[in-house]
Every structure is written in C-alpha cells, then in structure tokens.
Design an enzyme around this catalytic site. Sequence first.
Site, mmCIF file in Angstrom:
data_model
loop_
_atom_site.group_PDB
_atom_site.id
_atom_site.type_symbol
_atom_site.label_atom_id
_atom_site.label_comp_id
_atom_site.label_asym_id
_atom_site.label_seq_id
_atom_site.Cartn_x
_atom_site.Cartn_y
_atom_site.Cartn_z
ATOM 1 N N LYS A 90 16.775 45.077 15.542
ATOM 2 C CA LYS A 90 18.109 44.405 15.498
ATOM 3 C C LYS A 90 18.656 44.494 13.773
ATOM 4 C CE LYS A 90 20.975 40.672 15.450
ATOM 5 N NZ LYS A 90 21.235 39.741 14.306
ATOM 6 N N ASP B 5 21.351 41.702 20.212
ATOM 7 C CA ASP B 5 20.578 40.548 20.190
ATOM 8 C C ASP B 5 20.652 39.955 21.449
ATOM 9 O OD1 ASP B 5 23.459 39.332 20.246
ATOM 10 O OD2 ASP B 5 23.478 39.348 18.004
#
Length: 386
Positions: free
Chosen positions: A236, A255
């Site tokens: 991420k 996310d």
Amino acid sequence: MQQLIWKSVPVPAKEVSLAKVLRCGQAFRWKNIDNVWSCTLKGRVVFLKQDDSNLYYSSLASITDQQQQQQQQQQHDDTLAVIKDYLNLEINLEKLYELWSSKDPNFQKKSGAFSGIRILRQDPWENLVSFICSTNNNVKRISQMCDNLCINFGTYITTHNDIKYYEFPTPQSLAHESVEQKLRDLSFGYRAKYIYKTACQITNSPNGLADLVGLRSLDYKTCHTELLKFTGVGPKVADCVSLMSMDKHDVVPIDTHVWTIAQRDYKFKTGSKTLNSKVYVQTGDFFRELWGEYAGWAHSVLFAADLGDLNNGVNVQDGKAIKNGGNIKKEKVKKENDTNSDKENLGIMQQQQEEVIIYSSSGRPLRGKRKLQMINQGVIKKVKKE
DNA sequence: TTTGAGCCTGCGGC
DNA sequence: AGCCGCAGGCTCA
C-alpha cells in the site's frame, strides 16, 4: 514581519482546489493561516492562495539564500516552476473528470461537490517517509509526526507569522543511530525503526537520493518492487509513493477504506474476507480497467468524496446546501491550533520523558500528551529510568 | 505461499 | 475511572 510579494497565474479553481488537495491525505505539512497555504518546498517557503480563476503565489528564501542572492545581482526565482511541477498543472483535470464521469456513473454521481482534486507530484523522499508514518495512523497524527521530523531534524528556513519553517529532513540527517530512540521519544512508535533504517538504505545506496528519484523513469512494476525493499514499506505504501511522487498515475493504492468502496459502491466481489495480497492486486486492476490511465487520480476524488460525507451530514443537519462549507474550514483552523499547542509542549515532553517513566494503574507506560497531563496533575508514581 | 499475531500511540466509546 | 477496540499496514514467524 516580511511583506509577501504576490504574483498570479491563471488557474481555474476547477483545475485545483487547494483546500481539498492539501488536506485530503496526500501531503501533511501544509499550514492554512487566513486562507493562505504555506509549506517549505525545495529550500524556500511557498505561499499559495486562490480565487475562481487565479492562483496566487509567493515565497520566502532562507536567510543565507537571501544573502547569496543579494550578492549575485541576478536572482532567478524558479518558484513558479516549482509550484507548477508540484501541482502537476500540465495535466488537464477537468477533461479527466469528464472522462471518468462518462465511464463510471458512480463517479459522476459522487464527484459533483469535489472538483479540483488532483494528485500532487511530491518529493519522493518526503513522500516515502510520510507514508511510512501513515500505517495504522490518522491524518492528524501523521501531520504532527511530519512536523516533528522537520522541527527536530530539518534545516531552519525562516520565520513568518510567528511560524518557524523548516525543510523536510534529509536522509543523512536521519541516518544516525541515535535517531531511532529520539523518534520513539517523539511518539513515532514502531515507525521509528522503519524511518531510521530507510534513511540508512538511502545513504548506503550508490547514488543516494538520485537512486530513489530515478525510479520515476522506470516502469511501475520495477518501481514498486524497489520501493518494497525499504523497511516499513509494504504494497500500500509503495503504491502511494508510486502514485504521488513517481509519476505512476494509474496506480490505485488499496487500503481497507478503498476496498470498502469497491465492495459497497461497485459490488466488487472477491470471495475473500480479508484484504490479502491477491485481493489487493485484483481490486487495483478493477479500478484501473474502470478509469484508465489516470485511475489513481480518479480514486483520490472518490476517496475524498467518501471522507467528505461526514461533513456533508453536518451541513444537512444545519439545513444548508452541501458546498465545501464553512464547517470544513472551522475544522481546519482548529487543527492548526492543536498542532501549534503540541509544538509548544514538545520541549517539555522531551525533557521530562528523558527523566522518568510513568505507569498507568494498568501497568502500561504512559507517553506523549497523556504523560504530560499526568505530570501536570502530579498524581502519578514516578520510576527512575535505568 | 499464505495467514495471523504483535506492534506504538491517540482517541472515542463504554 | 480505566479498559477496550480501532485507525487510510508492515514485519516476522
């Protein structure tokens, strides 16, 4: 106080909304004082404000730079170029909104009150460190941590409006063994080690920062793989950096929040209950196919729109139309105040944390503001640090 | 190869 | 009052 000299450049508000772009969780250091945005950028303080059709900018150099500039009669101010580059202004945002709206009814529906949200072209190093700080964290604390990095490890530039401006610290300034403990004392938690180690990885790289910046010219996959090598950087964070400073415009960082949007608004089904690595890639691919080569940009609009729902709810209660309302601004002013008072407390916190460890009744060591509260109340047991 | 603890702190809920 | 769960994940086993 130094008087700012303002210049203007024609930029429609639909191309960039400073209030949204500088507060939507991409960059964490921008101050907003009386509708003027300010932040250090490439060795100077940059000031920005805008109206419907223009962007207004100004800058202050560091004291030494000013002297140097006065000595050299010719001073070439590249601030406009810096701003254009930082705001990615050569990319036409309005056309992209039209494109995304034509491809995606949900985007058309949600984006109405959220024009002018674009992806910044940030400094890769600051971007990387900021997002190492972002794990398990919220925007407010990330901002405080970035401020703390600058105050404690960054070069002082100048003071304006009683605010001291520091540059974001260099990798060299964070690559000392003492840094990890100092960052822990500053409440960075487990991220302290990640930042120290990542700083070391940069300084140990053959060409230093140039190797990091060089990832801009490589393809996404290589860039992503290289970023994953830094301690504290997972998929991420690597994607956030790829999108926000490495020119990989089609990357959609996934996310838990974005995954929720995919499932709730796009009925995207993976059959998995957790956001594992396979689902991570699938979800990114889904959005990339939907929105195209600037998918990462589109994602930031919907992300902001989703967060904005909270503010909209308040507005609806007040019986007012939903339009980037005053509620948002009030919240921002409050945030600045909080940040400033934290800065003032910082010196005290550091001093006292070196001397004692204070335990709560549950046996957990207290830190940060809570510890400071306890000290001020004077009703806690103190144990000497070994 | 994949999964799940554990991690730091701040904050809001109970 | 304190304890718990969680927040825009990553590392390590």
